[in-house]
Design an enzyme around this catalytic site. Structure first.
Site, PDB file in Angstrom:
ATOM      1  CB  CYS A  44      36.124  41.459  47.640  1.00  0.00           C
ATOM      2  SG  CYS A  44      36.113  40.895  45.973  1.00  0.00           S
TER       3      CYS A  44
ATOM      4  CB  CYS B 188      40.936  42.463  48.299  1.00  0.00           C
ATOM      5  SG  CYS B 188      40.570  40.912  47.473  1.00  0.00           S
TER       6      CYS B 188
ATOM      7  N   GLY C 190      31.952  33.541  39.499  1.00  0.00           N
ATOM      8  CA  GLY C 190      30.671  32.853  39.583  1.00  0.00           C
ATOM      9  C   GLY C 190      29.508  33.815  39.416  1.00  0.00           C
ATOM     10  N   GLY C 191      29.836  35.089  39.203  1.00  0.00           N
ATOM     11  CA  GLY C 191      28.801  36.090  38.961  1.00  0.00           C
ATOM     12  C   GLY C 191      28.656  36.388  37.482  1.00  0.00           C
ATOM     13  CB  VAL C 192      26.304  38.567  35.513  1.00  0.00           C
ATOM     14  CG1 VAL C 192      25.300  37.886  34.631  1.00  0.00           C
ATOM     15  CG2 VAL C 192      25.746  39.135  36.772  1.00  0.00           C
ATOM     16  CG  ASP C 193      29.461  42.264  36.655  1.00  0.00           C
ATOM     17  OD1 ASP C 193      28.555  42.422  35.815  1.00  0.00           O
ATOM     18  OD2 ASP C 193      29.478  42.838  37.759  1.00  0.00           O
ATOM     19  CB  SER C 194      33.947  37.352  36.254  1.00  0.00           C
ATOM     20  OG  SER C 194      33.091  36.508  37.000  1.00  0.00           O
TER      21      SER C 194
ATOM     22  CG  MET D 166      41.796  34.061  43.235  1.00  0.00           C
ATOM     23  SD  MET D 166      42.158  35.827  43.348  1.00  0.00           S
ATOM     24  CE  MET D 166      41.585  36.399  41.766  1.00  0.00           C
TER      25      MET D 166
END
Length: 382
Positions: free
Chosen positions: A206, A110, A12-16, A35
RNA sequence: GGCCCGUUGGUGAAGCGGUUAACACAUAUGCCUUUCACGCAUACAUCCACGGGUUCGAAUCCCGUACGGGUCA
């Protein structure tokens, strides 16, 4: 020729989100998976949680963002849930370490146990060829196996968090952001008019998020108040709610104001005695009390057999710290002494020591004991 | 009991007739940061124990009161 199928972890962030774009451009058949590994309510995450009273919990917000991004990019999004696995494999260890007075790094676990294990298995069962993540890291797949590389953006490099990945995990992974800097990622996001292009980066543990850390821990570890002593003079300079709430080198949250018989200056945590519930601090200007010249590293994982037995490397002892050249003296297959006359101040037990050779990240282990002049630093614990 | 000294923000502590009442630490917030931390930036005493007086003007001088500390029979 058939396109390789990739399952991309999307947050839900920019990177992914940009990772998805990059993978598509590289010709992969991309599916995204969101996830969810933490549930504040069932996990009793109340104190220190700034979002408990929000209408919509942040994970759902992130999921909605991820969904929108996937709609924009025309890729399918799956949803997986490893809440129990996270609790059993990551969080339980995390809490136990804190109870022992150490400072664990949950995000490393994680990655080791959730993203690159349960999630990887899930992807393999579903018939994917690879998994991909929006980490700032690189991987090189060769005939002699896979290697982990530092990201182009050395400022954002996250290989430290990936140091426990083994050869198999690495061989099944892709890191599409390897060749980009963060500003470039933002730029790509803007160019593609991504819904999350301007979304603020998330920090904190995380899947858990930002917390008032002391209060967060107090949900799981009861307070055990005690005295704060100046290490040199053994004079009492304050009181604490529990030594396990603090980490070595910490200055904030001690509530030690100006002291009558001491020089001006900040007070730093330099050690703890769990049995006596004593937190040792010092305000020496040079912070030499945080000095170390050797450390025992255990649970060392090397991600490629090529690195077995290395006697020299550059080591990083905390995320975003410099690398320090060290000598490595192996004790057995997965533990070794690491030493140098020039190590960073405040090396902390429980954190990771990660090895690098040039651009390669070889793996790493957990800092187990620290020494100065061949004497273990333990503040009377033993 | 006599004499002397002190009392400034949460803490330590400058200032000793005209200051926006230094500075440091704490605290809060922001920045930084996929751990915990470090670091950086900003904010924070309507006011100098209390009452009265001198003065154009006092945290700064004087007199009392309270509370500390010291010292002498």
């Amino acid at each position: 020729m058939e396109r390789k199928k990739v399952l991309l972890g999307i947050s839900g962030g920019v990177d992914s989100a940009v990772a998805a774009i990059v993978l598509k451009e590289e010709g992969y058949d991309v599916t995204a998976a969101f996830m969810r590994n933490w549930d504040s309510t069932t996990n009793n995450d109340i104190l220190g949680n700034p979002t408990v009273e929000d209408y919509i919990c942040p994970q759902e917000q992130d999921y909605n963002d991820a969904k929108k991004v996937c709609e924009q990019l025309g890729i399918e999004i799956l949803r997986v849930d490893f809440i129990n696995e996270y609790w059993d494999n990551v969080f339980t260890y995390f809490i136990n370490e804190y109870k022992l007075g150490r400072t664990p790094n949950p995000d490393i676990l994680c990655n080791k146990f959730i993203k690159f294990d349960y999630f990887l298995d899930y992807a393999m069962e579903k018939g994917f060829d690879y998994i991909a993540m929006g980490h700032y890291a690189g991987v090189e797949h060769t005939q002699e196996g896979s290697y982990m590389l530092k990201a182009k953006d050395t400022n954002k490099d996250q290989t430290y968090f990936l140091s426990q990945l083994n050869q198999y995990q690495l061989s099944k992974s892709l890191f599409p952001l390897a060749k980009f800097t963060k500003p470039e990622i933002r730029e790509i996001a803007l160019k593609n008019d991504l819904y999350v292009a301007k979304k603020k980066d998330s920090t904190g543990i995380c899947f858990i998020g930002e917390r008032n850390f002391k209060e967060f821990l107090s949900n799981y570890i009861p307070a055990q108040p005690g005295k704060i002593l100046d290490y040199r003079t053994k004079k009492e300079v304050g009181e604490h709610a529990g030594v396990m709430y603090y980490t070595i080198g910490q200055a904030k949250g001690l509530a030690i104001g100006g002291q009558k018989d001491f020089d001006n200056g900040k007070w730093y945590v330099m050690g703890k005695n769990l049995k006596e519930k004593i937190l040792y601090v010092s305000n020496d200007h040079e912070q030499m009390f945080l000095q170390t010249d050797k450390a025992l590293i255990s649970d060392i994982n090397l991600n490629n057999d090529k690195f077995i037995g290395i006697t020299e490397a550059n080591a990083k002892f905390r995320y975003r710290q410099k690398e320090y050249p060290v000598d490595i003296e192996w004790v057995d297959n997965n533990s070794a002494y690491v030493s140098s006359d020039n190590l960073p101040l405040g090396i902390t037990i429980g954190q990771a020591c990660v090895f690098y050779l040039d651009e390669y990240c070889c793996g790493g282990g957990t800092i187990d004991k620290i020494y100065l002049n061949n004497e273990e630093i333990d503040y009377g614990e033993n």
